[in-house]
Write a protein that holds these residues in place. Structure first.
Motif, mmCIF file in Angstrom:
data_model
loop_
_atom_site.group_PDB
_atom_site.id
_atom_site.type_symbol
_atom_site.label_atom_id
_atom_site.label_comp_id
_atom_site.label_asym_id
_atom_site.label_seq_id
_atom_site.Cartn_x
_atom_site.Cartn_y
_atom_site.Cartn_z
ATOM 1 N N SER A 33 0.855 -1.186 0.000
ATOM 2 C CA SER A 33 0.000 0.000 0.000
ATOM 3 C C SER A 33 0.888 1.232 0.000
ATOM 4 O O SER A 33 1.947 1.231 0.629
ATOM 5 C CB SER A 33 -0.895 0.013 1.250
ATOM 6 O OG SER A 33 -1.698 -1.139 1.310
ATOM 7 N N TYR A 35 1.149 5.482 0.646
ATOM 8 C CA TYR A 35 0.534 6.603 1.353
ATOM 9 C C TYR A 35 1.328 7.885 1.073
ATOM 10 O O TYR A 35 2.547 7.845 0.882
ATOM 11 C CB TYR A 35 0.542 6.356 2.859
ATOM 12 C CG TYR A 35 -0.364 5.235 3.320
ATOM 13 C CD1 TYR A 35 0.043 3.910 3.235
ATOM 14 C CD2 TYR A 35 -1.618 5.501 3.856
ATOM 15 C CE1 TYR A 35 -0.780 2.877 3.666
ATOM 16 C CE2 TYR A 35 -2.449 4.471 4.299
ATOM 17 C CZ TYR A 35 -2.015 3.171 4.200
ATOM 18 O OH TYR A 35 -2.830 2.154 4.632
ATOM 19 N N GLN A 37 2.162 11.552 2.904
ATOM 20 C CA GLN A 37 2.064 12.257 4.181
ATOM 21 C C GLN A 37 2.589 13.682 4.029
ATOM 22 O O GLN A 37 3.794 13.891 3.874
ATOM 23 C CB GLN A 37 2.833 11.531 5.286
ATOM 24 C CG GLN A 37 2.644 12.151 6.661
ATOM 25 C CD GLN A 37 3.366 11.406 7.762
ATOM 26 O OE1 GLN A 37 4.350 10.712 7.507
ATOM 27 N NE2 GLN A 37 2.882 11.534 8.989
ATOM 28 N N PRO A 43 -0.708 10.096 7.374
ATOM 29 C CA PRO A 43 -0.614 9.555 6.009
ATOM 30 C C PRO A 43 -1.991 9.422 5.362
ATOM 31 O O PRO A 43 -2.975 9.119 6.050
ATOM 32 C CB PRO A 43 0.021 8.180 6.218
ATOM 33 C CG PRO A 43 0.731 8.272 7.527
ATOM 34 C CD PRO A 43 -0.114 9.177 8.368
ATOM 35 N N PHE A 45 -4.019 7.434 2.231
ATOM 36 C CA PHE A 45 -3.954 6.262 1.371
ATOM 37 C C PHE A 45 -4.048 6.660 -0.089
ATOM 38 O O PHE A 45 -4.971 7.368 -0.494
ATOM 39 C CB PHE A 45 -5.106 5.317 1.744
ATOM 40 C CG PHE A 45 -5.235 4.098 0.886
ATOM 41 C CD1 PHE A 45 -6.261 3.976 -0.034
ATOM 42 C CD2 PHE A 45 -4.332 3.045 1.001
ATOM 43 C CE1 PHE A 45 -6.410 2.830 -0.809
ATOM 44 C CE2 PHE A 45 -4.467 1.899 0.231
ATOM 45 C CZ PHE A 45 -5.502 1.803 -0.665
ATOM 46 N N LEU A 88 6.118 13.308 2.120
ATOM 47 C CA LEU A 88 6.797 12.049 2.414
ATOM 48 C C LEU A 88 5.916 10.929 1.863
ATOM 49 O O LEU A 88 4.736 10.848 2.196
ATOM 50 C CB LEU A 88 6.987 11.880 3.922
ATOM 51 C CG LEU A 88 7.729 10.632 4.398
ATOM 52 C CD1 LEU A 88 9.191 10.674 3.982
ATOM 53 C CD2 LEU A 88 7.618 10.492 5.919
ATOM 54 N N LEU A 90 5.160 7.025 1.660
ATOM 55 C CA LEU A 90 5.392 5.827 2.463
ATOM 56 C C LEU A 90 4.772 4.616 1.793
ATOM 57 O O LEU A 90 3.662 4.706 1.264
ATOM 58 C CB LEU A 90 4.765 5.992 3.845
ATOM 59 C CG LEU A 90 5.326 7.117 4.713
ATOM 60 C CD1 LEU A 90 4.321 7.505 5.790
ATOM 61 C CD2 LEU A 90 6.636 6.679 5.358
ATOM 62 N N PHE A 105 5.619 -0.401 7.666
ATOM 63 C CA PHE A 105 5.980 0.714 6.795
ATOM 64 C C PHE A 105 7.477 0.787 6.548
ATOM 65 O O PHE A 105 8.284 0.422 7.397
ATOM 66 C CB PHE A 105 5.529 2.033 7.417
ATOM 67 C CG PHE A 105 4.061 2.313 7.253
ATOM 68 C CD1 PHE A 105 3.125 1.664 8.040
ATOM 69 C CD2 PHE A 105 3.621 3.211 6.295
ATOM 70 C CE1 PHE A 105 1.768 1.907 7.878
ATOM 71 C CE2 PHE A 105 2.263 3.473 6.134
ATOM 72 C CZ PHE A 105 1.345 2.819 6.929
ATOM 73 N N GLY A 106 7.805 1.311 5.373
ATOM 74 C CA GLY A 106 9.183 1.619 5.053
ATOM 75 C C GLY A 106 9.559 2.989 5.598
ATOM 76 O O GLY A 106 8.730 3.693 6.163
ATOM 77 N N PRO A 107 10.814 3.400 5.390
ATOM 78 C CA PRO A 107 11.302 4.677 5.933
ATOM 79 C C PRO A 107 10.805 5.899 5.168
ATOM 80 O O PRO A 107 10.925 7.015 5.647
ATOM 81 C CB PRO A 107 12.816 4.551 5.834
ATOM 82 C CG PRO A 107 13.037 3.596 4.719
ATOM 83 C CD PRO A 107 11.901 2.629 4.755
ATOM 84 N N GLY A 108 10.257 5.672 3.974
ATOM 85 C CA GLY A 108 9.705 6.778 3.214
ATOM 86 C C GLY A 108 10.675 7.409 2.234
ATOM 87 O O GLY A 108 11.896 7.262 2.350
ATOM 88 N N ARG A 110 11.263 11.241 0.683
ATOM 89 C CA ARG A 110 10.884 12.650 0.786
ATOM 90 C C ARG A 110 10.980 13.289 -0.590
ATOM 91 O O ARG A 110 12.055 13.381 -1.144
ATOM 92 C CB ARG A 110 11.807 13.355 1.774
ATOM 93 C CG ARG A 110 11.683 14.873 1.820
ATOM 94 C CD ARG A 110 10.403 15.310 2.474
ATOM 95 N NE ARG A 110 10.304 14.913 3.879
ATOM 96 C CZ ARG A 110 9.241 15.094 4.636
ATOM 97 N NH1 ARG A 110 8.169 15.676 4.123
ATOM 98 N NH2 ARG A 110 9.254 14.714 5.885
#
Lengths: 114, 112
Positions: A33, A35, A37, A43, A45, A88, A90, A105-108, A110
């Motif tokens: 999934s 997201y 943010q 976050p 969806f 961000l 995610l 979740f992953g670290p994202g 930016r």
């Protein structure tokens, strides 16, 4: 057990350009999934991929698109970037079909759009 | 999202004190997730609650889901500086296992 990874960590693009973000799901997970943010917000969806198909979509325009590959990794593509796309991004992986619902979740990534 | 309200927005506590963060949904929840986020980083999974009245604990953090499955609380006992961060609740409103609605988060600061 390998966690969720995302690349790149940071990205700067110009308005109107296109961007691709990548996500590798946690080992054993078959669902990804995505997201968005924004600063100071929770976050939101974007969409979910399962079995290489989109399996649910949030309130995002068609210029947000994605892919899932046979190894369950995923890409998020954004066309015609706008300043408001700065956020961000995610990704989260989970395992559909086993009765477990935990999303990791992953670290994202930016993304900054100038 | 107005569907999920989180309170308080921010919290400053003295190290060693207890605290509670609340998350309220306007709809019945299929599942309620609690995450912790350091500024600008990914979300760290804390706990997931599904059944009405369910309670889970991990180290000094306890989360509860009320019987009606519309409200959850996260309680931290004897807070430490390592507990500082942004706490987010995420709600599964459709049983979709993926489309989570998030609150705006609670920023927790712990003073040594």
């Amino acid at each position: 057990e390998t966690g969720v990874t995302q690349s790149p960590t940071h990205l700067i693009k110009t308005r109107g350009q296109q961007v691709t973000l990548r996500c590798s799901s946690q080992s054993g997970h078959n669902t990804v999934s995505w997201y968005q943010q924004a600063l100071g917000q929770g976050p939101q969806f974007i969409f979910q991929y399962y079995r290489e198909e989109e399996n649910g979509r949030g309130n995002f325009p068609p210029r947000f698109s994605g892919l899932q590959f046979p190894n369950y990794s995923s890409e998020l593509n954004v066309n015609a970037l706008e300043l408001d796309d700065s956020a961000l991004y995610l990704c989260a992986s989970s395992r559909t079909g086993t009765g477990t619902y935990e999303q990791y979740f992953g670290p994202g990534t930016r993304l900054t759009v100038t | 999202s107005q569907e999920l309200e989180q309170s308080p927005q921010s919290l400053i506590v003295q190290e060693g004190k207890n605290l509670t963060i609340n998350c309220t949904s306007s709809k019945t929840l299929y599942g309620l997730y609690w995450y912790k986020q350091k500024y600008g980083e990914g979300l760290i999974f804390l706990m997931m609650l599904q059944k009405g009245g369910e309670e889970k604990s991990h180290e000094k953090i306890t989360a509860k889901l009320d019987e009606k499955k519309q409200q959850s609380s996260l309680h931290i006992t004897a807070s430490q500086p390592s507990h500082a961060g942004i706490y987010l609740c995420g709600a599964d409103l459709w049983g979709s296992q993926g489309n989570l609605i998030f609150g705006k988060g609670t920023k927790l600061s712990v003073k040594p």
